[in-house]
Design a protein around this motif. Sequence first.
Motif, short mmCIF file in Angstrom:
data_model
loop_
_atom_site.label_atom_id
_atom_site.label_comp_id
_atom_site.label_asym_id
_atom_site.label_seq_id
_atom_site.Cartn_x
_atom_site.Cartn_y
_atom_site.Cartn_z
N CYS A 1 0.86 -1.19 0.00
CA CYS A 1 0.00 0.00 0.00
C CYS A 1 0.89 1.23 0.00
CB CYS A 1 -0.95 0.01 1.20
SG CYS A 1 -0.16 -0.03 2.81
N THR A 2 0.56 2.21 -0.86
CA THR A 2 1.37 3.42 -1.01
C THR A 2 0.51 4.63 -0.72
OG1 THR A 2 2.73 2.35 -2.70
CG2 THR A 2 2.80 4.76 -2.58
N LEU A 3 0.99 5.47 0.21
CA LEU A 3 0.29 6.70 0.58
C LEU A 3 0.99 7.87 -0.09
CD1 LEU A 3 -1.80 8.23 2.45
CD2 LEU A 3 0.06 8.34 4.13
N THR A 4 0.24 8.68 -0.85
CA THR A 4 0.79 9.87 -1.50
C THR A 4 0.12 11.10 -0.94
OG1 THR A 4 -0.82 9.67 -3.30
CG2 THR A 4 1.33 8.63 -3.63
N PHE A 5 0.90 12.19 -0.79
CA PHE A 5 0.39 13.43 -0.21
C PHE A 5 1.32 14.56 -0.59
CE2 PHE A 5 3.23 11.38 2.73
CZ PHE A 5 4.03 12.40 3.21
N ALA A 6 0.94 15.78 -0.23
CA ALA A 6 1.79 16.96 -0.45
C ALA A 6 1.82 17.74 0.86
CB ALA A 6 1.23 17.83 -1.56
N LEU A 7 3.05 18.03 1.33
CA LEU A 7 3.22 18.71 2.60
C LEU A 7 4.25 19.81 2.43
CD1 LEU A 7 2.30 18.63 5.59
CD2 LEU A 7 4.26 17.14 6.05
N GLY A 8 3.88 21.04 2.75
CA GLY A 8 4.79 22.17 2.61
C GLY A 8 5.15 22.43 1.17
N GLY A 9 4.26 22.10 0.25
CA GLY A 9 4.51 22.31 -1.16
C GLY A 9 5.37 21.25 -1.80
N VAL A 10 5.73 20.20 -1.03
CA VAL A 10 6.58 19.13 -1.54
C VAL A 10 5.78 17.85 -1.54
CG1 VAL A 10 8.71 17.83 -1.22
CG2 VAL A 10 8.63 20.29 -0.68
N LYS A 11 5.79 17.13 -2.65
CA LYS A 11 5.08 15.87 -2.73
C LYS A 11 5.90 14.77 -2.07
CE LYS A 11 2.40 16.76 -6.91
NZ LYS A 11 2.08 16.27 -8.29
N GLY A 12 5.20 13.87 -1.43
CA GLY A 12 5.87 12.76 -0.77
C GLY A 12 5.02 11.52 -0.85
N SER A 13 5.68 10.39 -0.64
CA SER A 13 4.96 9.12 -0.63
C SER A 13 5.67 8.17 0.31
CB SER A 13 4.87 8.52 -2.03
OG SER A 13 6.15 8.18 -2.52
N VAL A 14 4.91 7.24 0.87
CA VAL A 14 5.47 6.24 1.77
C VAL A 14 4.71 4.94 1.53
CG1 VAL A 14 3.93 6.98 3.64
CG2 VAL A 14 5.99 5.67 4.17
N SER A 15 5.42 3.81 1.59
CA SER A 15 4.82 2.52 1.28
C SER A 15 5.12 1.52 2.39
CB SER A 15 5.34 1.98 -0.05
OG SER A 15 5.06 2.87 -1.11
N GLU A 16 4.23 0.52 2.49
CA GLU A 16 4.43 -0.61 3.39
C GLU A 16 4.01 -1.87 2.65
OE1 GLU A 16 5.71 -1.02 6.28
OE2 GLU A 16 5.96 1.03 7.01
N THR A 17 4.74 -2.95 2.88
CA THR A 17 4.46 -4.22 2.22
C THR A 17 3.94 -5.23 3.23
OG1 THR A 17 6.16 -3.83 0.55
CG2 THR A 17 5.45 -6.10 0.86
N ILE A 18 2.87 -5.95 2.82
CA ILE A 18 2.21 -6.93 3.68
C ILE A 18 2.41 -8.31 3.06
CG2 ILE A 18 0.01 -7.69 4.67
CD1 ILE A 18 -0.95 -4.76 4.32
N GLU A 19 2.84 -9.25 3.85
CA GLU A 19 2.92 -10.64 3.42
C GLU A 19 1.64 -11.34 3.85
OE1 GLU A 19 5.62 -14.67 4.04
OE2 GLU A 19 6.25 -12.76 4.91
N ALA A 20 0.78 -11.68 2.88
CA ALA A 20 -0.51 -12.31 3.19
C ALA A 20 -0.33 -13.81 3.24
CB ALA A 20 -1.55 -11.94 2.14
N SER A 21 -0.83 -14.41 4.32
CA SER A 21 -0.75 -15.85 4.50
C SER A 21 -2.16 -16.41 4.50
CB SER A 21 -0.05 -16.18 5.82
OG SER A 21 -0.04 -17.56 6.06
#
Length: 657
Positions: free
Chosen positions: A217-237
């Motif tokens: 899952c990847t979260l995208t946003f803009a903070l202080g006029g700068v775009k950023g993104s952060v991701s996390e990976t899930i191992e589904a069992s």
Amino acid sequence: MWRAALGGVLLLLGLRGIFAGLQRGNCTDYGVQFNRVFSVPGDAAMLNSTMLAPDVFDFTSVPYNVTWYSVPSNGTWRAPAAGQEVSSRGGRVLAIGATLWFLNLQLEDAGEYVAVLRTPSRCYRQATELLVEPPAAGECGRPRKTIQFLTNKVTDVLNCPLRDYVSKLESYNVSSHITWHRGCEHIVHGKGRYTYFDTTKLKIDVVELSDNTFYTCTLTFALGGVKGSVSETIEASVSAEWCGTPQIRQPANMKLTAQLGSSFSQRCLVFVPSVGKPCVDVAWKDRSSSFVLNTAPGRIYTSEQRQEVPEPGVLLERVLMFSELREEDFHANYTCLAQSSRGAVTGYFTLLPADPDLFLPVGLLLGGVAALFIMSVVLYYLFKVDIVLWFRTAFPVLYTSTDLDGKSYDAYVAYPHSRAAGFSQQVEAFALHALPQVLEKACGYKLFIAGRDCMPGTAIVDSVEENIQASRRLLLLYTASTFISWRHASSASNNNNNNNKDISESSDNNNDVSKINNNGVSESGGIDEGVRLDGRQQLECVTAMHRALLEGSLKVILVELEKISPAQLALFPESVRHLRKKQGAVRWWRNPRRSCTAGWRSCTAGGRSCTAGPREDEERGGPSLCPSSRFWKEVRYAMPVRGKRARHPENTALLNL
């Protein structure tokens, strides 16, 4: 080796000196947070201090500021320079309160970062470790993964671990968006078996074994006029064995009946859609919500959990048994609880007696209420006067004060006067002696007595009208001869002029002069020449009856000084008979001749305590002048209440006791 050890000691001493330089005064050190922050180059990272908490200080009312500092991770300082405050660098690093944002991480950003929180009187510090790791070659996910479990052949959900990021951005009023990938393939919302919902969740319809893979899952946003993104990976069992939400088929929230003293049993039937061994526990709860154990020696117990395997799923059964039903077992709910990792469901039944016998308890209840009501009525009837007098004494503030009602007297005393028809010395003594002694001296009332308080030269009509108008009550004293003598005197006066001739002839027989009785009526039925009709008493009686019966502006208290026979009562004026029948009379002749043990007993009239008085009349065998006797209590009950509550014009309804 000794050089490495010496280098480590010098490094620790250097770090200690640096931290001492960072704080202003003596800071409370909360050490390094247990949870570290992991990320990859190019992603965003959020470092959040946990010192903004009520158990640290009252951050809602105490002013504070937070400053972030960088600490080297390998003994050499990296940008920013050692000991320097972390500040924005080209918009890539942002310090917002207790949160430090990196919008485009670089490998050299790894290390410890210290948040120093200062208030006007205190100082706190806490370190957070940031690890920046390069991604593995050829992988679309992140090096660090979280594990989440999916249940095969049912609809299940994956939760993105970035919920804290979303909440923090929402607190800044910054919008964000989450996208999902399965491996390297982008998942489109609503396409196939996948649905985005609740911002951070991915719903998968009818999970399959092939869903056992990686999801990012990847979260995208803009903070202080700068775009950023952060991701996390899930191992589904995905497990081949699965267990759905249990369904209770019995009991279905129903009411059951049983005989008192008999045995009873009820089964709990639960269906669990599942493959493999069902992960469901079935249990019974009694009326106190305590679990019932499967111990047969007890009076209430359960069977072992049994299961059948119908279609796709398992049918579980556990029986609740009573070896003997008791009274306390009825009118209670017994609950079957089926609990699993998919949720918990309940079903209950209410146990009722088969043939409830309500006649006896209802009869006893109604009989008790009736007996209590009758007893209360009897007690109130017997002690009504005492209860009301005590209430007036204890709570005078509930009654309106009579000081400003325009009245000068509490009662006007009307009685036959000397040389008038119906006059007797006993009545006069009662009016001029007994009433003032008890009501005025002992109880503080103010009376108007015609033979005592009249102004000389005042016309009778004016005196009667004015003083009755100025009185709150009228005490009408009478005996059996009071109104009978009026009738005789009135008849005799009407016949006087017609009998002058007979009287002159009868003067020859003056040797046979009749004896005159005490009431002015001769034994032969004539009237003593010295006895006359009392115009004042007649006017008092007529005025009192008019105001009491027609106007309703005056309350008349009838004081009966001797026993009245039915024949004598028939000769009373009709208005007096009507008033006597309507409200009754205070009967002096019923008053026992007894003395007070200590002179006057104290009584209270509107809050005024009575004083002690002599007992001479009682010692001579005269009438009882004790204020606590039944007669005087009844008189005080009928007299006006002297309250202490201020009179208000708008308050016209008084407490009627």
